[in-house]
Design a protein around this motif. Structure first.
Motif, PDB file in Angstrom:
ATOM      1  N   ALA A   1       0.818  -1.201   0.000  1.00 12.77           N
ATOM      2  CA  ALA A   1       0.000   0.000   0.000  1.00 12.77           C
ATOM      3  C   ALA A   1       0.859   1.261   0.000  1.00 12.77           C
ATOM      4  O   ALA A   1       0.352   2.359   0.178  1.00 12.77           O
TER       5      ALA A   1
ATOM      6  N   LEU B   1       3.367   2.086   2.138  1.00 16.52           N
ATOM      7  CA  LEU B   1       3.864   2.548   3.424  1.00 16.52           C
ATOM      8  C   LEU B   1       5.225   1.892   3.611  1.00 16.52           C
ATOM      9  O   LEU B   1       5.416   0.748   3.212  1.00 16.52           O
TER      10      LEU B   1
ATOM     11  N   THR C   1       1.599  12.010  14.255  1.00 18.45           N
ATOM     12  CA  THR C   1       1.424  12.419  12.861  1.00 18.45           C
ATOM     13  C   THR C   1       2.768  12.447  12.131  1.00 18.45           C
ATOM     14  O   THR C   1       2.868  12.003  10.991  1.00 18.45           O
TER      15      THR C   1
ATOM     16  N   MET D   1       3.798  10.432   8.838  1.00 16.28           N
ATOM     17  CA  MET D   1       4.231  11.151   7.638  1.00 16.28           C
ATOM     18  C   MET D   1       5.520  10.562   7.100  1.00 16.28           C
ATOM     19  O   MET D   1       5.664  10.348   5.905  1.00 16.28           O
TER      20      MET D   1
ATOM     21  N   LEU E   1       5.623   9.533   3.278  1.00 21.64           N
ATOM     22  CA  LEU E   1       6.165  10.496   2.324  1.00 21.64           C
ATOM     23  C   LEU E   1       7.126   9.903   1.296  1.00 21.64           C
ATOM     24  O   LEU E   1       7.031  10.247   0.121  1.00 21.64           O
TER      25      LEU E   1
ATOM     26  N   MET F   1      -1.907  10.292  -7.370  1.00 22.47           N
ATOM     27  CA  MET F   1      -1.498  10.644  -6.012  1.00 22.47           C
ATOM     28  C   MET F   1      -2.658  10.494  -5.041  1.00 22.47           C
ATOM     29  O   MET F   1      -2.502   9.955  -3.955  1.00 22.47           O
TER      30      MET F   1
ATOM     31  N   VAL G   1      -2.657   7.940  -1.808  1.00 29.26           N
ATOM     32  CA  VAL G   1      -2.906   8.401  -0.446  1.00 29.26           C
ATOM     33  C   VAL G   1      -4.121   7.667   0.127  1.00 29.26           C
ATOM     34  O   VAL G   1      -4.119   7.229   1.279  1.00 29.26           O
TER      35      VAL G   1
ATOM     36  N   GLN H   1      -3.088   4.204   1.135  1.00 30.80           N
ATOM     37  CA  GLN H   1      -2.327   4.214   2.387  1.00 30.80           C
ATOM     38  C   GLN H   1      -3.268   4.303   3.580  1.00 30.80           C
ATOM     39  O   GLN H   1      -3.166   3.527   4.527  1.00 30.80           O
TER      40      GLN H   1
ATOM     41  N   LYS I   1      -6.475  12.127  12.538  1.00 27.01           N
ATOM     42  CA  LYS I   1      -5.050  11.918  12.340  1.00 27.01           C
ATOM     43  C   LYS I   1      -4.749  11.683  10.860  1.00 27.01           C
ATOM     44  O   LYS I   1      -3.805  12.250  10.308  1.00 27.01           O
ATOM     45  N   GLU I   2      -5.554  10.841  10.222  1.00 27.52           N
ATOM     46  CA  GLU I   2      -5.332  10.563   8.799  1.00 27.52           C
ATOM     47  C   GLU I   2      -5.437  11.853   7.977  1.00 27.52           C
ATOM     48  O   GLU I   2      -4.659  12.085   7.069  1.00 27.52           O
TER      49      GLU I   2
ATOM     50  N   LYS J   1      -4.898  14.858   9.053  1.00 29.79           N
ATOM     51  CA  LYS J   1      -3.747  15.695   9.371  1.00 29.79           C
ATOM     52  C   LYS J   1      -2.524  15.231   8.571  1.00 29.79           C
ATOM     53  O   LYS J   1      -1.815  16.036   7.959  1.00 29.79           O
ATOM     54  N   VAL J   2      -2.296  13.905   8.569  1.00 28.96           N
ATOM     55  CA  VAL J   2      -1.180  13.365   7.789  1.00 28.96           C
ATOM     56  C   VAL J   2      -1.374  13.721   6.319  1.00 28.96           C
ATOM     57  O   VAL J   2      -0.441  14.156   5.641  1.00 28.96           O
TER      58      VAL J   2
ATOM     59  N   PHE K   1      -0.567  17.528   5.759  1.00 25.88           N
ATOM     60  CA  PHE K   1       0.841  17.923   5.773  1.00 25.88           C
ATOM     61  C   PHE K   1       1.613  17.312   4.605  1.00 25.88           C
ATOM     62  O   PHE K   1       2.422  17.979   3.963  1.00 25.88           O
ATOM     63  N   ASN K   2       1.353  16.034   4.334  1.00 24.88           N
ATOM     64  CA  ASN K   2       1.981  15.441   3.150  1.00 24.88           C
ATOM     65  C   ASN K   2       1.529  16.177   1.897  1.00 24.88           C
ATOM     66  O   ASN K   2       2.326  16.421   0.985  1.00 24.88           O
TER      67      ASN K   2
ATOM     68  N   PHE L   1       3.280  19.552   1.526  1.00 21.09           N
ATOM     69  CA  PHE L   1       4.652  19.345   1.073  1.00 21.09           C
ATOM     70  C   PHE L   1       4.687  19.025  -0.423  1.00 21.09           C
ATOM     71  O   PHE L   1       5.417  19.647  -1.198  1.00 21.09           O
ATOM     72  N   LEU L   2       3.876  18.037  -0.825  1.00 19.11           N
ATOM     73  CA  LEU L   2       3.888  17.618  -2.222  1.00 19.11           C
ATOM     74  C   LEU L   2       3.281  18.677  -3.128  1.00 19.11           C
ATOM     75  O   LEU L   2       3.719  18.860  -4.266  1.00 19.11           O
TER      76      LEU L   2
ATOM     77  N   MET M   1       5.950  21.152  -3.827  1.00 18.22           N
ATOM     78  CA  MET M   1       6.890  20.585  -4.797  1.00 18.22           C
ATOM     79  C   MET M   1       6.288  20.591  -6.203  1.00 18.22           C
ATOM     80  O   MET M   1       6.972  20.935  -7.179  1.00 18.22           O
ATOM     81  N   ALA M   2       5.016  20.201  -6.297  1.00 14.97           N
ATOM     82  CA  ALA M   2       4.354  20.163  -7.605  1.00 14.97           C
ATOM     83  C   ALA M   2       4.288  21.564  -8.187  1.00 14.97           C
ATOM     84  O   ALA M   2       4.555  21.779  -9.376  1.00 14.97           O
TER      85      ALA M   2
END
Lengths: 463, 463
Positions: A265, A267, A277, A281, A285, B325, B329, B332, B357-358, B360-361, B364-365, B368-369, B372-373
């Motif tokens: 998956a 991870l 968190t 991440m 990531l 993407m 995600v 995951q 939590k999911e 939040k992850v 933040f991911n 970040f991505l 970058m994109a």
């Protein structure tokens, strides 16, 4: 189905007993009728104060057994003073004790190991000396061992003597006069042997074993095959230093599958509820970043076909359909291939066979789905989008054909890539997923837009 | 690391012994030093003629033990005449015997069961009466049972008497005078008990058990927690009819995880090498057909944005990137959620916590991505596609923002959907995958093209 038998709730019963005002020996007597796993569950539900009252009643040996069934026993170990804690750790299986110690800070760890009896601290230091992926880190030093020159009666007496301290008694291990591993006796055979029989007759001298520095992943299938309650662990010079139990094995199998599952998956490792968190991440990531760049590569290729879409925008509606289907077929082939690679050692012929079979399945499924896509998408473009009927079915024909072609190639890619990674000793579950998605996306995009461009625009001049 | 210890190849050694011209008793003596799993491996490498010569030397009991370690023993059972085959089956654990019988045609099955001794045929009929997912179908009837009113000495004698026929001796089960389950004795405790101790003191009367009609999936975690070599299986009226052994458990855990793994990949069941193309197609087509129609739904939604692409074709290059993407995600989050749901019973609060939590992850991911994109896609459109710099970064900004938004929503969807299926008692591993892909595709497409349409075309009038 109705649950007709109401099972007793042992944990509730135990809580009642533990919180009662029974005299110490009556309390001990009642608790001793329950399984340590249930006692552990009840124990975790008590308040710290209730637990502190309980510790002296249970004594270190019993506490050690209960701790074996608790996920994070270090929390409770802190409720004991250092001397008591060291005693409890001494009574635990060495592998479990190491797990607990690993959770504590280095100073406490050192202090505790220093206060333990010599044998336990020696065992713990030995287990800690192995890498996490080596068999040695998983073994327990708790087993029965006798010399090969005993009589049946002497062996039985030795068993009774050692059984007090060692749980894993269903196999009695035998060493020779140089203390090297000699063989194993099934406890059952020892129990039913007659006094005048020779011990030699019930010893299996060619008994399976693993060596301490072997990688767990390399020998787990083999250990499973023997289906024994325990398998001996030897050093290079045949010293018997521990055993791997069936319970350890259940945990390892469970963990290993969970890891593979997680890797598939995307991870990098399995996660659990308690993680922060940031930790989560970090595990997710790495693949996402790789995927982003692979995705950019796909975008660049799609960019080549920008002009196709500019003149015939309707074709882009079906891009997601073809890519998703190709991705799914690739994942199916991947999952099958990984399972096969994990379970068996394939000959070259079997590998070729698997590749062809996957392609065949991909072709026939693709043919079926391609025809369905041709019909339904044709109807959709003709009736709902209001295009001329021929026009509609030429486009849907391109979608159907591309779908089929993409599915065959995805099956091939989904089988070859994990085989390749397996060959070069990279875990196929980790590396295959993103690469397969990307390759399949690229292939599907090129086939689809290429076909549209050549057939519809170049030859049929549909725009 | 070099393999410094060369492990003996027991199978090679055995082949040499089996093919030698040793006298019968010498041969038996030598083979008896090896583990049945290795004997089984060697046995499978012999020719039929060699095996036929071997059968009389081994005798039915030993053959039965060897067959336990062979994957398809029915092939070899056919080399025996019916009477011998029935004898071999009688000596096998009842659950293993049932597995073998299931591979044979009904007439042979009936004949064989008719020729077996009464106890064995009774056990086999009982096991066959259970559904495949019920505990009863998994148990073995091979265990030690004594009455609670015995003395230690009598119990020990009873153990020795029964151990000859029953392998699973590490727990001695106890029944009362009405033949109802009373408790269990750890063999170790019986062995170290003194003759004057009371048997009652070493019996755990609140011993864990499972009932015969329980679903295997429902109690597997619980059985694992007890970490015992065997767990008793009771009927509704507390009759002890079998046990589940740790070895059975290793198999079940392995199978269950394999099934989940397969389901997550869109297969309806696990596959193996021997399956025909048609069987494999049947396992894969159901999900693919569902996915095709879900994919058509996505295509219809993309169709709404046809005009956006018609005027600004470059934006369609990044569709695959955002969809892939979002899909990753979602997978995951799905994998994490399924593992958590399988392992633990979550409270409502913990579920809400997991969802947050999911997200939040995901956020933040995604942040970040997305950044970058924004940078890399902007550079790509500006430098490689030759668009004006502002133009380029406005488009890449849309991609980056959509990527982030899609990732947050995918995390949410990837967590909520399996929870929902789990709640309504549908296996989340089966149903979640395709639904999540589709929902995520839809969300991502709407966010992306919607944003491009509103921002670039409607407000900025970029075309």
């Amino acid at each position: 189905m109705d649950k007709m038998v109401q099972k007793p709730n042992y944990v509730e019963e135990l809580l009642e007993i533990l919180r009662s005002s029974l005299a110490a020996d009556e309390l001990q007597d009642q608790i001793s009728d329950y399984h340590e796993s249930d006692i552990a569950d009840a124990f975790e539900q008590l308040t710290e104060e209730e637990r502190r009252r309980l510790y002296p009643l249970l004594g270190p040996e019993w506490i050690a057994e209960i701790f074996t069934y608790i996920e994070d026993p270090d929390e409770y170990l802190k409720e004991l003073d250092l001397g008591q804690a060291a005693q409890v750790l001494s009574y635990m299986d060495s592998d479990d004790a190491v797990d607990v110690l690993d959770e504590l800070d280095d100073t406490t760890q050192e202090k505790l190991v220093g206060m333990m009896d010599e044998e336990s601290s020696h065992d713990i230091k030995m287990l800690q000396s192995y890498e996490d992926d080596e068999v040695g880190s998983l073994m327990t030093t708790n087993f029965i061992v006798i010399h090969e020159n005993l009589t049946i009666r002497q062996a039985m007496r030795e068993l009774i003597r050692q059984a007090g301290e060692n749980d894993n008694i269903s196999t009695v291990y035998v060493i020779d006069k140089n203390d090297q591993f000699y063989g194993a006796i099934d406890l059952k055979d020892l129990i039913i042997a007659r006094e005048k029989d020779a011990l030699e007759d019930i010893i299996s001298t060619s008994y399976p074993y693993v060596t301490d520095h072997e990688k767990i992943d390399d020998c787990i299938e083999q250990i499973k095959d023997y289906a024994e309650d325990s398998i001996p662990v030897l050093t290079e010079d045949k010293q018997l230093i521990g055993v791997i139990t069936a319970q350890d094995l259940v945990e390892v199998v469970d963990d290993a599958m969970g890891e593979d599952y997680a890797k598939l998956a995307g991870l990098t490792a399995e996660e659990d509820l308690e993680e922060t968190t940031t930790e989560s991440m970090k595990k997710r990531l790495p693949w996402l970043v790789i995927l982003l760049f692979l995705g950019l590569a796909v975008s660049t290729v799609v960019g080549i076909f920008e002009t196709v879409v500019a003149v015939l925008p309707i074709v882009m509606c079906f891009q997601s359909l073809i890519l998703d289907m190709a991705g799914n077929v690739g994942t199916q082939s991947l999952a099958v291939t990984i399972r096969v690679l994990m379970d068996e050692n394939l000959t070259a012929g079997e590998k070729v066979g698997l590749v062809f079979k996957e392609m065949k399945v991909g072709f026939f499924n693709g043919l079926f789905l391609g025809i369905m896509a041709f019909i339904f998408i044709g109807l959709y473009i003709w009736l709902l989008k209001g295009n001329p009927v021929v026009h509609a079915f030429v486009i849907s024909g391109c979608v159907g054909f591309s779908l089929m072609a993409a599915m065959v190639i995805s099956s091939l890619v989904g089988t070859l890539i994990p085989m390749f990674f397996h060959k070069i000793k990279i875990d196929p579950a980790v590396a295959s997923g993103p690469l397969i998605t990307t390759v399949n996306d690229l292939v599907a995009v090129v086939i689809y837009y290429g076909l549209v461009w050549i057939l519809l625009i170049h030859f049929l001049h549909m725009v």
